[in-house]
Design an enzyme around this catalytic site. Sequence first.
Site, short mmCIF file in Angstrom:
data_model
loop_
_atom_site.label_atom_id
_atom_site.label_comp_id
_atom_site.label_asym_id
_atom_site.label_seq_id
_atom_site.Cartn_x
_atom_site.Cartn_y
_atom_site.Cartn_z
N LYS A 71 5.15 15.26 3.09
CA LYS A 71 4.33 15.27 1.87
C LYS A 71 3.09 14.39 2.07
CE LYS A 71 4.12 12.40 -1.52
NZ LYS A 71 2.70 12.45 -1.90
N THR A 89 3.90 0.44 -2.72
CA THR A 89 4.68 1.68 -2.61
C THR A 89 5.76 1.52 -1.54
OG1 THR A 89 2.67 2.88 -3.18
CG2 THR A 89 4.52 4.19 -2.45
N GLY A 90 5.44 0.82 -0.47
CA GLY A 90 6.43 0.58 0.58
C GLY A 90 7.66 -0.14 0.04
N GLU A 107 5.08 1.72 7.42
CA GLU A 107 3.80 1.26 7.98
C GLU A 107 2.89 0.98 6.80
OE1 GLU A 107 3.28 0.55 10.95
OE2 GLU A 107 4.49 1.80 12.26
N CYS A 126 -5.74 0.97 8.19
CA CYS A 126 -4.79 -0.12 7.96
C CYS A 126 -5.03 -1.27 8.93
CB CYS A 126 -3.38 0.41 8.08
SG CYS A 126 -3.09 1.29 9.62
N GLU A 167 -6.45 -6.87 0.83
CA GLU A 167 -6.90 -5.80 1.72
C GLU A 167 -7.98 -4.98 1.01
OE1 GLU A 167 -4.32 -2.39 2.34
OE2 GLU A 167 -4.89 -2.33 4.43
P1 NAD Z 1 -0.10 4.73 -1.41
O1 NAD Z 1 1.02 3.78 -1.14
O2 NAD Z 1 -0.70 4.76 -2.74
O3 NAD Z 1 0.37 6.23 -1.11
C1 NAD Z 1 0.92 6.61 0.13
C2 NAD Z 1 1.80 7.82 -0.07
O4 NAD Z 1 2.95 7.45 -0.87
C3 NAD Z 1 1.15 8.98 -0.82
O5 NAD Z 1 1.57 10.18 -0.22
C4 NAD Z 1 1.71 8.84 -2.22
O6 NAD Z 1 1.72 10.04 -2.95
C5 NAD Z 1 3.12 8.38 -1.92
N1 NAD Z 1 3.80 7.70 -3.04
C6 NAD Z 1 3.25 7.09 -4.12
N2 NAD Z 1 4.21 6.54 -4.89
C7 NAD Z 1 5.39 6.79 -4.28
C8 NAD Z 1 6.75 6.46 -4.56
N3 NAD Z 1 7.09 5.75 -5.62
N4 NAD Z 1 7.69 6.86 -3.68
C9 NAD Z 1 7.38 7.54 -2.58
N5 NAD Z 1 6.10 7.89 -2.24
C10 NAD Z 1 5.13 7.53 -3.09
O7 NAD Z 1 -1.17 4.43 -0.27
P2 NAD Z 1 -2.62 5.08 -0.10
O8 NAD Z 1 -3.52 4.47 -1.15
O9 NAD Z 1 -2.49 6.55 0.00
O10 NAD Z 1 -3.05 4.53 1.34
C11 NAD Z 1 -3.71 3.33 1.57
C12 NAD Z 1 -2.72 2.29 2.06
O11 NAD Z 1 -2.04 2.77 3.19
C13 NAD Z 1 -3.42 1.01 2.51
O12 NAD Z 1 -2.73 -0.12 2.04
C14 NAD Z 1 -3.32 1.08 4.02
O13 NAD Z 1 -3.39 -0.16 4.67
C15 NAD Z 1 -2.02 1.78 4.23
N6 NAD Z 1 -1.97 2.39 5.56
C16 NAD Z 1 -1.12 1.86 6.49
C17 NAD Z 1 -1.07 2.40 7.77
C18 NAD Z 1 -0.16 1.84 8.82
O14 NAD Z 1 0.13 2.55 9.78
N7 NAD Z 1 0.33 0.62 8.71
C19 NAD Z 1 -1.89 3.48 8.09
C20 NAD Z 1 -2.73 3.99 7.12
C21 NAD Z 1 -2.75 3.43 5.85
#
Ligand code: NAD
Length: 463
Positions: free
Chosen positions: A162, A217-218, A235, A269, A366
Amino acid sequence: MTIGGKSVAGAGGFGVVNPATGQVFAEAPDCSREQLDQAMAAAKAAGVSWRKDEDARRGAIKQAADALLTHTEDLAEVLSAEQGKPLKAAAYEITETARWLAATADLELPRTVLQDDASAYAEVVHRPLGVVAAITPWNFPLLLAGWKLGPALLAGNTVVIKPSPFTPLSTLRLGEIVASVLPPGVVNAVSGGDDLGAWMTSHPAVRKISFTGSVPTGKAVAAAAAPDLKRYTLELGGNDAAIVLDDADVATVERGLFWGAFINNGQICAGIKRIYVPERLHDELVEALAARARSVRVGAGTEKGVQLGPIQNLPQFERVRGLVADALDNGAVAAAGGKPFDRDGYFFEPTILTGVAEGTRIVDEEQFGPALPVIPYRDLDDAVERANNTDYGLSGSVWSPDLDRAAEVAARFDSGTAFVNDHLALQPYLPFGGSKWSGVGVENGPWGLAEFTELQVIYRNRK
Ligand code: NAD
């Protein structure tokens, strides 16, 4: 969407915005709970034979990589339109995704014999976990999907993927392309809102969650995994520091520092999010970075010669704008940039900030956008401590002509990766992951592959 090898319309739809215009330009399917159940059931059923033949899986992943390459141009258009990145960068993301898939197909997780004597023969093997829920963010939708699909599939798992609701279209197309060379149900691609992610992480069919996204979210994903003890890899975000040493030559390092921060418009990230520089070199470095920031061509991904696109979505644009405004209100100076461009879409000037330090949000949080604070330091130990004084720990870099000295300093970062004279030098064979709140587990290399497996000891009594 692709469910059980078939193209499926959504139960409804939602708009996808082109960040270069701020206008909805397409509709994406909204996956219902019933459709998610079907995708999970298809993945579970497909796993029964998929797990049996490793050589077939290697061949299929290579075929998927080749199939992707034949779609570089059309997929790049979709990716650029929904994500905002220049067409050239979008095409590069696709060839990188294919390269990653192909490299992953050659990884090995051999059986290891632990005992071989008169009393017993014991070996340990890696077994697939089952259905993987793969959830990705909006900054590198395809590459990060590839990081998950390759190892998950090679290990013998099946996948429901997804993408972010901000960038669903390219991943749905990737899903179709990959699924076209795989048995039905091995890869299923669905789209929807954040709720769909939450349904996936609590779905009883899922045995492993591979998640890339933000820290909050993580944490929600880890909590959702707990009741069913699902395995997970997270990640998450970063606040990477670059430390310039006192013997560095500004003219030599400024380009790497700039692009280590601004690639993908800073929406990365493990990009440089703050620079620590000796007081003596501060003004020279700021001027060099500012000159580069002013010279960068920013525009819609489809415009010729454009190096950076818009910020990907409105909430992120507002966040970057707010962080820069907060810094300027608190005494920072914009050596370059500092405000949005006067045009439609989510365009923000590449921004270099000085006169800013810890205690200001753009240093402590960040920013994930085109704004970079440059912070002077007097004492190197103090700079290392300040670099580490954060809940994040994705990577860090040290810049100096003295590689040994720089490597010693880099080893002091509390982070998953420590670079010398580089940043973001990621490769399929290098494990990538974060310390502290930047993540749990790693992706890539045999270590990342192992995270899609569990160990089984096979013990034969010979007595
Ligand atoms: P986000 O956490 O808002 O969303 C990421 C994904 O999670 C999306 O697909 C979203 O729909 C889904 N999601 C949202 N709520 C959820 C829930 N409760 N349960 C399960 N899934 C859910 O992040 P974003 O704004 O899309 O991305 C930016 C962030 O991602 C930044 O903090 C960035 O640092 C991080 N990032 C990390 C890496 C890495 O490899 N460490 C790589 C790229 C981005």
